[in-house]
Design a protein around this motif. Structure first.
Motif, mmCIF file in Angstrom:
data_model
loop_
_atom_site.group_PDB
_atom_site.id
_atom_site.type_symbol
_atom_site.label_atom_id
_atom_site.label_comp_id
_atom_site.label_asym_id
_atom_site.label_seq_id
_atom_site.Cartn_x
_atom_site.Cartn_y
_atom_site.Cartn_z
ATOM 1 N N ALA A 60 0.832 -1.206 0.000
ATOM 2 C CA ALA A 60 0.000 0.000 0.000
ATOM 3 C C ALA A 60 0.865 1.253 0.000
ATOM 4 C CB ALA A 60 -0.934 0.000 1.208
ATOM 5 N N PHE A 64 1.018 4.562 -2.463
ATOM 6 C CA PHE A 64 1.042 5.996 -2.137
ATOM 7 C C PHE A 64 2.117 6.717 -2.941
ATOM 8 C CE2 PHE A 64 -1.130 4.837 1.939
ATOM 9 C CZ PHE A 64 -2.201 5.702 1.811
ATOM 10 N N SER A 91 3.904 9.052 1.379
ATOM 11 C CA SER A 91 4.105 7.713 1.954
ATOM 12 C C SER A 91 4.448 7.803 3.434
ATOM 13 C CB SER A 91 5.219 6.970 1.201
ATOM 14 O OG SER A 91 4.895 6.808 -0.155
ATOM 15 N N ALA A 94 1.387 8.959 5.543
ATOM 16 C CA ALA A 94 0.444 7.842 5.711
ATOM 17 C C ALA A 94 0.984 6.848 6.744
ATOM 18 C CB ALA A 94 0.212 7.143 4.370
ATOM 19 N N LEU A 98 -0.910 5.699 10.184
ATOM 20 C CA LEU A 98 -1.191 4.282 10.413
ATOM 21 C C LEU A 98 -0.307 3.711 11.520
ATOM 22 C CD1 LEU A 98 -1.518 3.162 6.689
ATOM 23 C CD2 LEU A 98 -3.377 3.363 8.356
ATOM 24 N N TRP A 117 -5.715 -2.618 7.015
ATOM 25 C CA TRP A 117 -5.574 -1.356 6.287
ATOM 26 C C TRP A 117 -4.952 -1.559 4.909
ATOM 27 C CZ3 TRP A 117 -0.508 -0.608 5.384
ATOM 28 C CH2 TRP A 117 0.449 -0.842 6.380
ATOM 29 N N GLY A 118 -4.233 -2.651 4.709
ATOM 30 C CA GLY A 118 -3.732 -2.948 3.370
ATOM 31 C C GLY A 118 -4.874 -3.209 2.398
ATOM 32 N N SER A 120 -7.998 -2.202 2.865
ATOM 33 C CA SER A 120 -8.798 -0.975 2.757
ATOM 34 C C SER A 120 -8.193 -0.007 1.745
ATOM 35 C CB SER A 120 -8.909 -0.303 4.127
ATOM 36 O OG SER A 120 -9.522 -1.157 5.062
ATOM 37 N N LEU A 121 -6.877 0.165 1.810
ATOM 38 C CA LEU A 121 -6.215 1.103 0.901
ATOM 39 C C LEU A 121 -6.259 0.598 -0.538
ATOM 40 C CD1 LEU A 121 -3.183 2.093 3.143
ATOM 41 C CD2 LEU A 121 -5.116 3.545 2.507
ATOM 42 N N TYR A 122 -6.165 -0.718 -0.721
ATOM 43 C CA TYR A 122 -6.250 -1.277 -2.072
ATOM 44 C C TYR A 122 -7.598 -0.926 -2.713
ATOM 45 C CZ TYR A 122 -7.194 -4.819 -5.628
ATOM 46 O OH TYR A 122 -7.560 -5.467 -6.779
ATOM 47 N N LEU A 124 -9.555 1.477 -1.743
ATOM 48 C CA LEU A 124 -9.659 2.937 -1.829
ATOM 49 C C LEU A 124 -9.026 3.450 -3.116
ATOM 50 C CD1 LEU A 124 -10.505 5.565 -0.380
ATOM 51 C CD2 LEU A 124 -8.219 5.607 0.646
ATOM 52 N N PHE A 125 -7.842 2.899 -3.470
ATOM 53 C CA PHE A 125 -7.183 3.314 -4.713
ATOM 54 C C PHE A 125 -8.094 3.094 -5.927
ATOM 55 C CE2 PHE A 125 -2.870 2.177 -2.652
ATOM 56 C CZ PHE A 125 -2.764 3.450 -2.118
#
Length: 588
Positions: A60, A64, A91, A94, A98, A117-118, A120-122, A124-125
């Motif tokens: 993730a 970023f 980066s 973030a 986190l 969160w990995g 979630s961010l995937y 989100l992107f």
């Protein structure tokens, strides 16, 4: 071949590979992909292998870095080089956000949170319009130098691997420093580290952010090499692969990150060609075979591949530290009529169990006080109350008339209180010298950037010279450069004392220091403690060897089932009825 010569040969090979006539561009591209993965794996080596914090979410942070430079260079026309610091800032920021939540977790909660969160961010992107959703961003400009665009894989090869080698050297410099020792101390638990003033939460966050910056740097390079960015390379599966690279290469081995990245990348590429050739394109089992192959490799080399490869090279010669300017010493002073340490009705209750029952006593300046009692009397718990490891249920602890109860072990260490432990807490993989130098952590000043750029050498020399001095003081100079785990238990206890002395404390707390020592070693320890008392240091010790205690101490406090049953000079304690009953029983 020396390690430096091996590094030189490796760099020379990297320089010459693109110049090989007829070498397909495919292999140059593949080598570049290995370099990009190695950057991320290098951060994971530091985070997981050295710092003991498992993360599945490093991909993730690559995202970023990649998306930040992609947006700036395509939407706003920024130069890729101008976008680099912004990519790292995104980066790093973030990682701070986190990390403030993540690094406070322990056990299985930490890796699970990185997976959360990995994922979630995937997703989100893939949902943000500016980032192109799942289609991503294309037409990203390539890197350029002196007006020449680096579109040829042979040209970008030098940028990628120059970055990897520079990152590896800077990371090795970091580990070979005061901050690096603090990082390495994390893996064996934080209690000992905190007791010598190391801010564990801060060090964990530093490592977390550093690993994220390496991943962000890899993502920045990836965006301008591939010239298109989509969410797929930054998902949880990529994060798992990066972790495999770090572990297979050798957890804790910086150069092993390159080995692991090369192995996993080449293995994936080989299976994508080999499996269809064997089973046909209708059966897609590359992932299954890949997983089986990784498990088999881990069975063969559980510590990773780098330790096996390193055996080819001669072990680096570890030299004793050179003489350096002495560190400033604490001046033992103050009014001798005022006690240094005061416990006033200290109480610790665990649910219905009272471990320490309203205990009060004092330790005078330049005095040796013993805390004795049968097993389970509450002696070690009292030590933990003094050093902030355990919080008081009631009562107070004052040091030099200042209340210290309720503060953290790091704050208490800054007051000048050092300790050893009932169960030895050394890092067995670090040398005796490095373990003792941890005790002098608060006496150093060099920070992160100074360590990475090798600007901390004077400060480091002084810390190591102090550690060497204390090791000689306890009579273990010939073992200075050995791993601490190779020493006998009694010797390890002496190393703990040297580590505590390296902090230059005003009050020294020793938890069963004579346990495991032979008769002549106990005599040497008693002589050392007597000399420390003569210098003005105050000592509080827990000990079961009554011969050792009676011949050394000025004052004795006796606990039984958490309650103080007697207090006084050794001669009075020897014949005290309550003490005799506690140790021998009423009939005796």
């Amino acid at each position: 071949m020396s390690p430096r010569l091996a590094l030189g040969a490796f760099v020379a090979a990297l320089v010459l590979v693109p110049l090989v006539p007829g070498l397909p561009v495919f292999w140059i591209t593949l080598l570049g992909n290995i370099g990009l993965a190695a950057l991320v794996a290098m951060g994971l080596v530091l985070l997981t292998g050295v710092g003991g914090m498992t993360s599945f979410g490093q991909a993730a942070f690559c995202g970023f870095g990649a998306y930040a430079t992609a947006v700036l260079s395509t939407h706003y026309g920024w130069s890729p080089w101008l976008a680099l610091p912004v990519s790292l800032l995104v980066s790093g920021s973030a990682a701070v956000v986190l990390g403030l939540v993540t690094v406070r977790l322990s056990g299985h909660f930490l890796p699970l949170s990185t997976m959360a969160w990995g994922l979630s961010l995937y997703y989100l992107f893939g949902k943000i319009e500016m980032l192109g959703r799942h289609d991503g961003i294309s037409a990203i400009p390539p890197l350029s130098l002196a007006g020449f665009e680096l579109t040829d894989p042979r040209a970008i090869h030098y940028v990628i691997w120059g970055t990897v080698i520079a990152a590896a050297i800077l990371t090795l410099h970091l580990l070979d420093s005061r901050i690096g020792r603090a990082i390495r101390a994390l893996r064996r638990g934080q209690l000992a580290a905190e007791s010598f003033g190391i801010n564990v939460a801060r060090i964990k966050l530093i490592v977390f952010v550093y690993a994220a910056l390496l991943a962000g740097l890899s993502g920045w390079l990836y965006a301008h090499v591939q010239r298109t960015v989509t969410p797929t390379p930054f998902g949880i599966s990529a994060g798992i692969e990066y972790l495999f690279m770090a572990v297979l290469g050798g957890a804790g081995q910086i150069w092993g990150a390159i080995v692991g990245a090369g192995l996993v990348t080449l293995l994936k590429e080989a299976l994508q060609r080999l499996v269809p050739a064997l089973f046909g394109n209708s059966v897609q089992i590359e992932g299954v075979v890949f997983g089986i192959a990784l498990v088999a490799l881990l069975q063969f080399a559980r510590e990773g591949l780098w330790p096996h490869l390193a055996r080819i090279l001669p072990a680096p010669v570890r030299l004793a530290p050179k003489a350096a300017e002495a560190l400033a010493r604490r001046a033992f002073g103050g009014d001798r009529n005022r006690p240094l340490l005061v416990l006033d009705a200290a109480r610790k209750q665990f649910a219905g169990l009272v471990a320490v029952n309203d205990v009060s006593f004092k330790v005078g300046r330049g005095e040796i006080v013993a805390l004795i009692g049968p097993n389970g009397a509450g002696k070690s718990t009292t030590f933990n109350l003094i050093t902030g490891v355990t919080k008081l249920t009631a009562g107070t602890v004052r040091f030099d008339e200042a209340p210290i109860s309720g503060t953290s072990p790091q704050v208490i260490a800054r007051h000048g209180i050092a300790r050893t432990f009932q169960h030895v807490k050394l890092n067995p993989d670090m040398t005796v010298l490095e373990n003792v130098a941890l005790g002098a952590h608060l006496r150093g000043r060099a920070g992160l950037m100074a360590a990475m750029l090798r600007l901390d050498r004077r400060d480091e020399a002084r810390l190591l010279a102090e550690a060497a001095c204390q090791i000689e003081r306890i009579g273990l100079a010939e073992h200075m450069m050995k791993p601490a785990g190779s020493l006998a238990l009694g010797q390890q206890r002496m190393v703990e004392i040297a580590r505590a002395l390296a902090m230059d404390p005003e009050l020294l707390l020793l938890d069963e220091p004579a346990a495991g020592l032979r008769h002549f070693e106990k005599a040497a320890l008693a002589d050392l403690l007597a000399r420390l008392r003569a210098e003005g240091m105050s000592i509080l010790l827990v000990e079961h060897d009554m011969g050792f205690v009676m011949g050394l101490t000025d004052h004795i406090v006796v606990l039984d089932f958490g309650t103080k049953i007697a207090e006084g000079p050794p001669d009075a304690i020897k014949t005290h009825p309550a003490v005799l009953e506690a140790y021998l029983g009423g009939a005796a």
